[in-house]
Design a protein around this motif. Structure first.
Motif, short mmCIF file in Angstrom:
data_model
loop_
_atom_site.label_atom_id
_atom_site.label_comp_id
_atom_site.label_asym_id
_atom_site.label_seq_id
_atom_site.Cartn_x
_atom_site.Cartn_y
_atom_site.Cartn_z
N MET A 66 0.48 7.45 3.67
CA MET A 66 0.65 7.13 2.25
C MET A 66 0.59 5.62 2.07
O MET A 66 1.09 4.87 2.92
N MET A 67 -0.02 5.20 0.96
CA MET A 67 -0.08 3.78 0.64
C MET A 67 0.64 3.47 -0.66
O MET A 67 0.75 2.32 -1.06
N GLY A 68 1.07 4.51 -1.35
CA GLY A 68 1.76 4.34 -2.63
C GLY A 68 2.44 5.65 -2.96
O GLY A 68 2.79 6.42 -2.08
N SER A 69 2.61 5.93 -4.27
CA SER A 69 3.20 7.19 -4.72
C SER A 69 4.56 7.44 -4.07
O SER A 69 4.80 8.51 -3.50
N MET A 70 5.43 6.45 -4.19
CA MET A 70 6.77 6.57 -3.58
C MET A 70 7.45 7.85 -4.09
O MET A 70 7.44 8.13 -5.28
N GLY A 71 8.01 8.61 -3.18
CA GLY A 71 8.70 9.86 -3.53
C GLY A 71 7.82 11.09 -3.39
O GLY A 71 8.31 12.21 -3.51
N LEU A 72 6.55 10.92 -3.11
CA LEU A 72 5.66 12.10 -3.11
C LEU A 72 5.24 12.59 -1.73
O LEU A 72 4.52 13.57 -1.63
N VAL A 73 5.68 11.94 -0.66
CA VAL A 73 5.18 12.39 0.65
C VAL A 73 5.70 13.79 0.97
O VAL A 73 4.96 14.63 1.51
N ALA B 221 -8.00 4.28 1.85
CA ALA B 221 -7.37 5.55 1.47
C ALA B 221 -8.38 6.70 1.61
O ALA B 221 -8.04 7.78 2.11
N ARG B 222 -9.61 6.45 1.17
CA ARG B 222 -10.61 7.52 1.25
C ARG B 222 -10.96 7.86 2.70
O ARG B 222 -11.19 9.03 3.04
N GLU B 223 -10.96 6.87 3.57
CA GLU B 223 -11.21 7.16 5.00
C GLU B 223 -10.08 8.01 5.56
O GLU B 223 -10.31 8.96 6.32
#
Ligand SMILES: Cc1ncc(C[n+]2csc(CCOP(=O)(O)OP(=O)(O)O)c2C)c(N)n1
Length: 372
Positions: free
Chosen positions: A234-241, A359-361
């Motif tokens: 994950m590189m962002g979207s804190m709380g969503l892993v 991210a896409r890789e």
């Protein structure tokens, strides 16, 4: 009702092979929602942002999800739509009950509804408006756009569409009388491991299973310890892993290990109640608790004095939990595939380099590795 607008929407979803619907109700779609859940596996949400994570996980695992929500819920999703779907290239068609613009009686709906097209436009999120029943067929190209171009596509559907539709609303379910008990005597000991050491134990135990890592330093630590195609960073979207882990566990058979953090779990604790509702046996959330927002400078979180994450998980309906202080305790909990492992660690960040993947890789090689 064969000719109802609700029936037409369900047909379009089925024709597009939609196999998961993550939903949160709006009064105007109270006839539509039960009709969807009769034909398509439905995941009721407690917050829309959680649905973005669950749907992303389901997509990574090979499914074709859709969300069905109220327009105010988009406000709860914007960060995730930008930092997850648009950044990684993850499709998400979203059917939205567009409030505030047609015979609206609730003042609090008006600003959000009126400004929603401009908000979506500013966010670079594709949008289709449906203002009458004879425009319902526009849903089909919107769904195709989302999957073909790997991006979110929001369909704002006016309440005018459902007006006069004769469908029935099911009777409310009865409350189930029950006794709730929480017997957990758990001790939080002084930590002896660092997060890096805990991730090392996981990396050496995970075999050919999937590892999803939370944003920030844990992702960089995992990359440095053992990069592999079965890792999703994950590189962002804190709380969503953890919601992504839930969607992925439900979509495919491999075991999914999620490295989450105390700050992130506390940002989105409803991830736990959703996991408690579905209890996938192939999901282990490793709640790495350093009592701090480690990645941003070790600012204190309330697990230091107040919240016990294992207890929170049990109270959320997750049964198979563990607490681990030492490497051996963590290894044992991983081997028995506990659904939530609360690992208490020191607030220490290893000095790691940036992950040299886009991210896409990360997404493409991950999906290829699991065969989606
Ligand atoms: C919505 C949002 N708010 C704040 C941040 C900044 N941020 C990035 S990582 C992080 C800390 C995460 O803490 P935790 O989940 O405890 O994990 P740790 O870094 O300690 O392993 C924060 C606050 C962010 N990326 N997104």
């Amino acid at each position: 009702m064969i000719d109802s607008p609700e029936h037409r929407v369900v047909e379009i979803l089925k024709n597009n092979s939609i196999d998961i619907a993550a939903t949160l109700p709006c009064d105007r779609i109270k006839v539509l929602l039960p009709q969807i859940s009769r034909s398509i596996k439905t995941i009721p949400l407690t917050r829309e942002e959680n649905g973005v994570g669950i749907c992303a996980g389901a997509y990574l695992g090979g499914k074709r999800p859709v969300m069905v929500i109220q327009s105010t819920g988009i406000g709860n999703m914007i960060n995730a739509l930008l930092s997850l779907n648009l950044t990684y290239g993850i499709p998400l068609p979203v059917l939205v009950s567009w409030r505030g613009v047609y015979k609206e009686s609730i003042e609090a709906q008006v600003l959000s509804g009126e400004r929603m097209p401009a908000i979506l436009d500013a966010a670079g999120i594709n949008l289709t408006k449906i203002e009458s029943r004879d425009e319902l067929d526009k849903i089909d190209p919107a769904i195709r756009d989302a999957f073909k171009n790997e991006r979110p596509h929001v369909v704002l559907i006016s309440p005018a569409v459902w007006e006069g539709s004769p469908g029935e609303v099911p009777a409310p379910l009865e409350i189930i009388p029950r006794v709730s008990e929480l017997n957990l005597a758990a001790e939080i000991k002084e930590p002896v491991m660092t997060r890096y050491e805990a991730i090392k134990v996981l990396a050496s135990t995970a075999g050919e299973d999937i590892i999803l890592s939370n944003l920030g330093i844990p992702a960089k630590e995992l990359y440095e310890i053992r990069d592999r195609e079965l890792n999703f960073y994950m590189m962002g979207s804190m709380g969503l892993v953890s919601p992504i882990g839930l969607g992925l566990a439900m979509a495919q058979k491999r075991h999914v290990y999620v490295i989450d953090g105390d700050g992130s779990l506390l940002m989105n604790p409803n991830a736990l109640s959703c996991i408690g509702a579905y209890k996938p046996g192939n999901l282990s959330v490793i709640a790495v608790d350093n009592a701090a927002y480690g990645s941003t400078g070790n600012q204190e979180t309330c697990t230091r004095t107040q919240v016990d994450l294992e207890l929170l998980a049990v109270a959320s309906g997750i049964k198979n939990t563990a607490k681990a202080n030492t490497e051996e305790e963590l290894k044992q909990a991983l081997l028995r595939k506990a659904n939530l492992i609360h690992v208490v660690v020191k607030p220490v960040n290893a000095a790691c380099r940036e992950i040299p993947l886009s991210a896409r890789e990360i997404k493409q090689r991950f999906m290829k590795a699991i065969g989606s």
